[in-house]
Structures are given as C-alpha cells and as structure tokens.
Design an enzyme around this catalytic site. Structure first.
Site, short mmCIF file in Angstrom:
data_model
loop_
_atom_site.label_atom_id
_atom_site.label_comp_id
_atom_site.label_asym_id
_atom_site.label_seq_id
_atom_site.Cartn_x
_atom_site.Cartn_y
_atom_site.Cartn_z
N LEU A 99 0.82 -1.22 0.00
CA LEU A 99 0.00 0.00 0.00
C LEU A 99 0.85 1.26 0.00
O LEU A 99 0.46 2.29 -0.54
CB LEU A 99 -0.92 0.01 1.23
CG LEU A 99 -2.02 -1.04 1.29
CD1 LEU A 99 -2.73 -0.99 2.63
CD2 LEU A 99 -3.03 -0.82 0.15
N GLY A 100 1.98 1.19 0.64
CA GLY A 100 2.84 2.37 0.73
C GLY A 100 3.95 2.15 1.73
O GLY A 100 4.07 1.10 2.35
N GLN A 101 4.76 3.18 1.88
CA GLN A 101 5.89 3.13 2.79
C GLN A 101 5.62 4.06 3.96
O GLN A 101 5.55 5.26 3.79
CB GLN A 101 7.17 3.55 2.05
CG GLN A 101 8.45 3.34 2.84
CD GLN A 101 8.89 1.88 2.86
OE1 GLN A 101 8.45 1.08 2.05
NE2 GLN A 101 9.75 1.53 3.80
N GLY A 102 5.47 3.50 5.15
CA GLY A 102 5.23 4.31 6.33
C GLY A 102 6.53 4.78 6.95
O GLY A 102 7.63 4.50 6.45
N GLY A 103 6.41 5.49 8.06
CA GLY A 103 7.58 6.04 8.72
C GLY A 103 8.55 4.99 9.20
O GLY A 103 9.75 5.23 9.25
N PHE A 104 8.07 3.78 9.54
CA PHE A 104 8.94 2.77 10.11
C PHE A 104 8.94 1.48 9.30
O PHE A 104 9.41 0.46 9.76
CB PHE A 104 8.55 2.47 11.55
CG PHE A 104 8.73 3.66 12.45
CD1 PHE A 104 9.96 4.24 12.60
CD2 PHE A 104 7.65 4.20 13.12
CE1 PHE A 104 10.14 5.33 13.42
CE2 PHE A 104 7.81 5.29 13.95
CZ PHE A 104 9.06 5.86 14.09
N GLY A 105 8.40 1.53 8.10
CA GLY A 105 8.40 0.34 7.28
C GLY A 105 7.23 0.31 6.32
O GLY A 105 6.35 1.17 6.35
N VAL A 107 3.71 -0.89 4.37
CA VAL A 107 2.37 -1.26 4.80
C VAL A 107 1.72 -2.06 3.67
O VAL A 107 1.74 -1.63 2.51
CB VAL A 107 1.50 -0.03 5.12
CG1 VAL A 107 0.11 -0.45 5.57
CG2 VAL A 107 2.16 0.82 6.20
N ASP A 218 3.35 13.33 16.16
CA ASP A 218 3.68 13.20 14.74
C ASP A 218 2.44 13.33 13.88
O ASP A 218 2.23 12.56 12.94
CB ASP A 218 4.37 11.85 14.49
CG ASP A 218 5.17 11.84 13.18
OD1 ASP A 218 5.50 12.94 12.69
OD2 ASP A 218 5.45 10.76 12.66
#
Length: 417
Positions: A99-105, A107, A218
């Site tokens: 789905l996408g790239q989050g702040g820590f990895g 998704v 955040d």
C-alpha cells in the site's frame, strides 16, 4: 492342676497377641502418616521449584514474548496473529499488496480467511523504530477507542518480524488527495470540513477524553487515513507520549517528528505538551485549506514557508488567496476567514497563546463567535526548503533530532537509547 495352669496361660498369651497387633497397626498407621507428610513436603518443594523455574523463564523470556503475554491478559478483542496467517493474507508480502511506505516500514494490504480486509504495518529492521516504539504503539492504541482513531486489530511478533495489523481503510491517506492536483477536486469543501472536524475530535479525545492523556507528536497529512466515506482516522502512535492527568508538559533530549509540523519549543528545546499537537493541527489545517505542503513550500513572489505566506496574506487582508482553487467557489468568505483565523491561532509562536483542542472544536462549531486576532506564527520569516528537509533542522539547538524526510521518519541516535 495341669489343666488349670494351661487355662491360666491363655489370657497372658492373648494379651501379648493383642499388644503385638496394636503395635503392628500403630506402626503401619504411623508409616502411612509419615509417607503422607513426606509426599506433601515433596509436592510443595516440587511446586515451589516449578514456580522458580517459571519465574526464571519469565525473566529470561524475550521482551517480545512478555508483550504478547500482557496483551493476551488485557484484551479479549486484541488478536495475536500467527506469522503464517499474515503471510497468507498478504501473499507473502507481495509487491501487488504493497500500500505504501510508512515512517517505520512498508504497509501491506491483506485479507483474512473470513474476508476481513486488513492493513499490515511491517517494522523494517533498518528503521528508526525499535522494539520500544513498537511496544508503545501496540499497548497504547490497543486501549484507545474512538471513531477518528485507526483501529488496531492485533499484532504478530515472531523472531525479527514485528507486525501491526490495522483495519483496512480504502481511501489511503489525506496527503494522497490534497497535495495532488489530479485528485484534489475529489475532496470538496464539505468533505474537507468533515475531515477537519474529525481530526479535531480525535485529538480532543487523546488530550482530554481518553483514559490516558496522550500527545501524538507526529500529526501530519500522511498520518490521517480515510475510510470509505472519507472520514478521517488518526494513525501511527509509535512516537506518542502518555501524560498523567496532573502533567501539563514533558521534555526530552530525543526530538522526534516531521519537518514543518513540529512546534518551535519542541524542535529547539525538546519541550512537548498538548500545545505541540495543537501546532501540528494548525499546520495541517492550513495545508487542507491551501492544498500546499508547509515543508518545501515556496511562492513565486517570495521564498516563504506556508506559515509565513499565510501570515503575509492575513496581515494584508488577502487571506482568501490562500484557498485551494477547487474550493474557492464552494466556501463563503466569512467561513474561510474563520478557518484561517483558527489555523493561525494554532500555529502561534508561544505555546501559551495557542488554544486547546477543546477550544478549537468549539471555535470550529461556532459561526457567530468573534475570534481573537492571532499573533505571528512560528517560523513566519523562514523558508523550509527541500535542502533543509534532507539536512538538519534549522531551528533545533539543544536536542538530538529525529525527523521525517519526505514523510519518512529517520532516526539519528549518536548516544543510543
């Protein structure tokens, strides 16, 4: 005489037999009693030894297992997933499910056997989020229940794999719409009003109405997820802080957050409070109204951040020029001015001048109330450029800073945790 002596010997003989029988039975009973006592003592020692071994095992158990045990005991609704379930649901974390790239990895989208769609946040081993942040997010959000907060369904902890399983929200995140010229028309003014109100209500719940007082730290457009009806849900609680009801602010040497959204007192001194989140909300509100990012923002007439540009227009009586083109025709001038006024109050430089989220919600719902004039915002004379985004924070003086680069969180910890 001989008969008499014989008959006289029988009672003595019987007495001896009776005494012997009594002694035998008593010895037998005593033996049984002693056996019972020995058995009881042995069982107690064995049980105590088992408990000691159990305690030692608990002490030696990895922190991941300890977290899993705590979660199992605290919540019947929280699910501890097997890794095999997650792998099956996400097709082994296939690219098609990303789905996408989050702040820590990354998704991933997944589907459970019963048809329930899920979003799986996979902690990257190289990310700035260690187990402490993972544990913080799991234990914190598992306790929170509000329609404007993303629902954490469960987690999976298996070796190096640390996974958070959320409800799946089909419309991605807010930044996907408001910062894209091809999608911004899909979010008309009425939808933006619902989104603004929902974010405010979610923050108010965190600050005041939940069992814990929580500072998100955040809040940004990419952390606002949208459900099928475009209702907003605040996500990503890895950096959140819990306050007691008596605390009003805290401080840290490890500053975390995203460029352009951090309050000045937090970025420069590591001081955070509910007013830190209010500042982030004000930035987010200006971004929703304008369709422009605060970070990397520039205007052709001058190089300013969005806060400075908004203040420039406000002082010049031209605040309506801030509005994104697709909503200009949908919003009344007075309503637009009121929303911009509220946003500028939230981003004022001094934390004490900013309203609480309770006041913000009241102002958003009170059309006829005269609002106070805002004072100048923080960073109104600075420009947050792309060069600044990839470097150090220009306004950070005393704290080690951990910030997001293009909405991805990067950790810098020279001294460790």
């Amino acid at each position: 005489r001989r008969r008499a002596s014989t008959s006289g010997a029988k009672p003595g003989h019987n007495s001896r037999k009776r005494a012997l029988w009594i002694i035998t039975v008593a010895a037998l009973l005593l033996s049984i009693f002693l056996c019972i006592i020995c058995f009881v003592v042995w069982m107690r020692r064995r049980r105590k030894g088992t408990e000691i071994l159990h305690d030692q095992a608990a002490m030696n158990r990895p922190e991941e297992d300890a977290l899993a045990w705590r979660l199992e005991q605290k919540s019947s609704e929280f699910i501890l997933f097997d890794l095999s379930e997650i792998l099956h649901a996400t097709h082994n974390f296939s690219k098609e499910n990303l789905l996408g790239q989050g702040g820590f990895g990354p998704v991933y989208k997944g589907q459970l056997p019963d048809g329930t769609e899920i979003a799986v946040k996979r902690l990257a081993s190289h990310s700035g989020q260690g187990f402490t942040e993972f544990e913080n997010e799991v234990e914190l959000i598992a306790k929170l229940q509000h329609s404007n907060l993303v629902k954490l369904m469960g987690c999976c902890i298996k070796g190096e794999e640390k996974l958070l399983v959320y409800e799946y929200l089909p419309n991605k995140s807010l930044d996907f719409f408001i910062f894209d010229v091809n999608r911004t028309t899909l979010v008309d003014w009425n939808k933006r009003c619902v989104i603004i109100e929902g974010i405010a209500q979610g923050l108010l719940y965190l600050h005041k109405h939940s069992r814990l007082r929580i500072i998100h730290r955040d809040l940004k457009a990419s952390n606002i997820l949208l459900d099928q009806d475009m209702n907003p849900k605040i996500s990503d609680f890895g950096l959140a802080k819990i306050f007691s009801t008596n605390d009003t602010q805290g401080s840290t040497k490890k500053v975390v957050g995203t460029y352009g959204y951090m309050a000045p007192e937090y970025a420069s001194e590591g001081i955070y409070s509910i007013k830190s989140d209010v500042f982030s909300f004000g930035v987010l509100l200006l971004e929703i109204l304008s369709g422009k990012k605060n970070s990397g923002f520039h205007q052709h007439e001058d190089f300013l951040n969005l806060l400075g540009y908004s203040w420039h227009l406000w002082e010049g009586g031209r605040c309506l020029e801030l509005l994104e083109a697709s909503i200009v025709e949908e919003i009344h001038a007075a309503e637009a001015s009121r929303y911009i006024n509220i946003a500028l109050m939230c981003v004022q430089e001094r934390a004490d001048d900013r309203p609480t989220m309770s006041t913000v919600v009241s102002m958003l719902n009170s059309e006829n109330v005269n609002l106070p004039e805002p004072k100048h915002p923080a960073y109104f004379n600075l420009r947050v450029s792309k060069e600044d985004e990839s470097g150090s924070v220009p306004y950070s003086n005393n704290a080690d800073t951990i910030c997001s680069n293009n909405d991805l969180t990067i950790t810098e910890e020279p001294d460790g945790r």
